[in-house]
Design a protein around this motif. Structure first.
Motif, mmCIF file in Angstrom:
data_model
loop_
_atom_site.group_PDB
_atom_site.id
_atom_site.type_symbol
_atom_site.label_atom_id
_atom_site.label_comp_id
_atom_site.label_asym_id
_atom_site.label_seq_id
_atom_site.Cartn_x
_atom_site.Cartn_y
_atom_site.Cartn_z
ATOM 1 N N ASN A 169 2.107 -6.123 5.533
ATOM 2 C CA ASN A 169 2.210 -4.699 5.834
ATOM 3 C C ASN A 169 1.797 -3.868 4.635
ATOM 4 O O ASN A 169 1.816 -4.330 3.493
ATOM 5 N N VAL A 170 1.455 -2.614 4.927
ATOM 6 C CA VAL A 170 1.132 -1.629 3.887
ATOM 7 C C VAL A 170 2.210 -0.551 3.898
ATOM 8 O O VAL A 170 2.605 -0.078 4.966
ATOM 9 N N ILE A 171 2.690 -0.169 2.729
ATOM 10 C CA ILE A 171 3.546 1.004 2.593
ATOM 11 C C ILE A 171 2.661 2.137 2.083
ATOM 12 O O ILE A 171 2.160 2.086 0.958
ATOM 13 N N SER A 172 2.453 3.140 2.916
ATOM 14 C CA SER A 172 1.622 4.278 2.540
ATOM 15 C C SER A 172 2.536 5.371 1.990
ATOM 16 O O SER A 172 3.247 6.039 2.744
ATOM 17 N N SER A 173 2.526 5.534 0.690
ATOM 18 C CA SER A 173 3.439 6.486 0.066
ATOM 19 C C SER A 173 2.806 7.864 -0.044
ATOM 20 O O SER A 173 1.592 8.003 -0.217
ATOM 21 N N THR A 225 4.633 -6.548 11.441
ATOM 22 C CA THR A 225 3.483 -7.058 10.698
ATOM 23 C C THR A 225 2.211 -6.364 11.168
ATOM 24 O O THR A 225 2.136 -5.871 12.292
ATOM 25 N N GLY A 226 1.242 -6.280 10.274
ATOM 26 C CA GLY A 226 -0.007 -5.602 10.580
ATOM 27 C C GLY A 226 0.125 -4.091 10.602
ATOM 28 O O GLY A 226 -0.766 -3.405 11.111
ATOM 29 N N GLN A 227 1.203 -3.567 10.021
ATOM 30 C CA GLN A 227 1.496 -2.142 10.136
ATOM 31 C C GLN A 227 1.271 -1.400 8.815
ATOM 32 O O GLN A 227 1.326 -1.980 7.736
ATOM 33 N N THR A 228 1.051 -0.095 8.956
ATOM 34 C CA THR A 228 1.081 0.823 7.825
ATOM 35 C C THR A 228 2.316 1.685 7.984
ATOM 36 O O THR A 228 2.436 2.448 8.948
ATOM 37 N N ILE A 229 3.252 1.540 7.062
ATOM 38 C CA ILE A 229 4.519 2.256 7.112
ATOM 39 C C ILE A 229 4.402 3.501 6.224
ATOM 40 O O ILE A 229 4.207 3.394 5.011
ATOM 41 N N HIS A 230 4.513 4.680 6.824
ATOM 42 C CA HIS A 230 4.346 5.932 6.084
ATOM 43 C C HIS A 230 5.686 6.393 5.522
ATOM 44 O O HIS A 230 6.647 6.604 6.265
#
Length: 239
Positions: A169-173, A225-230
């Motif tokens: 996953n990606v954490i988009s800060s 999984t496979g997500q971008t968490i904003h």
């Protein structure tokens, strides 16, 4: 057995806070950074292992991977940042090319190369977390484009690692204060403008990104999984 955790760019800001969170849970944490003095300081402060490694250099990444044990439970790709402006000496096109290639190397390839180097060590139930940015969604230029590519690559990575029981996953800060990201380019006016964009009218904190990473590596997040968490206080919203 404690979990094994590798955090690139773990000597300051979000990476350091994330290393502190996993270390507080008793994990066996390794942090990396480009400079010996900052790596040693972070390792001593947190009581973790420190390795000097420039995550844009393939030889250094291979040496890092060789120093790790046989299995790795958590990889946090936190290396990256906003490169300084490229000198305008010479061809304008050369300057543009250098700016884009530097951003690509620091904000995409660090994650791609490190993950590739250690992927065979990732244990079932493990996770890969990459730190993205709100800049991927708007006005990010070369930096934003690199972070957008990071999210696209993450979806591919998730599909590859999923059958092995590993999430990605990606954490988009959004805007996070108390980091070195903006350097001397952060002004009071810019700070106020970024805070004004949020719904909760404050900047983010490195510890909040760290807590999100810790959750994504927890048993309760095994189907994410496979997500971008904003994580941005509402400055950018999805539905």
């Amino acid at each position: 057995m404690p979990r094994t955790v590798l955090i690139t760019g773990g000597t300051s800001g979000i990476g350091l806070a994330t290393a502190a969170r996993f270390a507080a849970d008793g994990a066996d944490v390794t942090v990396t950074g480009r400079r010996q003095e900052t790596v040693e300081r972070a390792a001593k402060e947190l009581g973790v292992r420190g390795v000097v490694c420039d995550a844009t250099e393939t030889g250094q990444i291979e040496a890092l991977a060789a120093r790790l044990g046989e299995t790795l439970d958590v990889l946090v790709n936190a290396a990256g940042g906003l490169p300084p402006a490229v000198s305008d000496d010479g061809s304008p096109l050369d300057a543009v090319r250098a700016q884009w290639e530097t951003n690509w190397a620091q904000n995409l390839m660090t994650a791609v190369l490190t993950t590739t180097a250690v992927r065979d060590k990732l244990a079932p139930g493990g996770t890969v977390i990459s730190i993205g940015s709100i800049g991927a969604e708007r006005g990010g230029g070369a930096y934003g484009a690199a972070k957008a590519a990071l999210a696209a690559w993450n979806a591919f990575l998730s599909a590859e690692l999923g059958p092995r029981g590993v999430t990605a996953n990606v954490i988009s800060s959004g805007y996070v204060e108390n980091t070195n990201f903006f350097g001397d380019r952060m002004t009071r006016e810019r700070h106020d403008a970024l805070v004004a964009e949020t719904h909760n009218k404050r900047a983010g904190r490195p510890e909040e990104i760290a807590e999100t990473a810790f959750f994504l590596a927890s048993p309760g997040a095994r189907h994410i999984t496979g997500q971008t968490i904003h994580v941005n206080g509402g400055a950018f919203t999805t539905r």
